[in-house]
Motif scaffolding. Structure first.
Motif: not given
Length: 71
Positions: A48-49, A51-53, A55-57, A59-60
């Motif tokens: 999960a960590l 995947r979140t990283a 996704t945030e990358r 988005r940024s």
């Protein structure tokens, strides 16, 4: 070898050294157990960590491209 005041066990440089070695070994074993426990606790959330990283990358990256397109 001289006995300590209570006479229960011998004291001397070799006895102190053995006590220090046991103390060091006990602390090292405890520290390793803490590290392994932390790994067991965090391992299930690692996917999960990641995947979140990711996704945030993304988005940024998208926000940076949008900002550069405006400028």
């Amino acid at each position: 070898m001289a006995a300590d005041i209570s006479g229960s066990r011998p004291c001397g440089p070799e006895t102190r050294h053995a006590e220090i070695d046991r103390s060091f070994t006990k602390r090292r074993r405890h520290r390793k157990a803490e590290i392994y426990q932390r790994t067991r606790t965090l391992a299930p959330v690692l996917p999960a960590l990641a995947r979140t990283a990711a996704t945030e990358r993304e988005r940024s990256r998208a926000m940076l491209e949008a900002a550069l397109a405006v400028a």
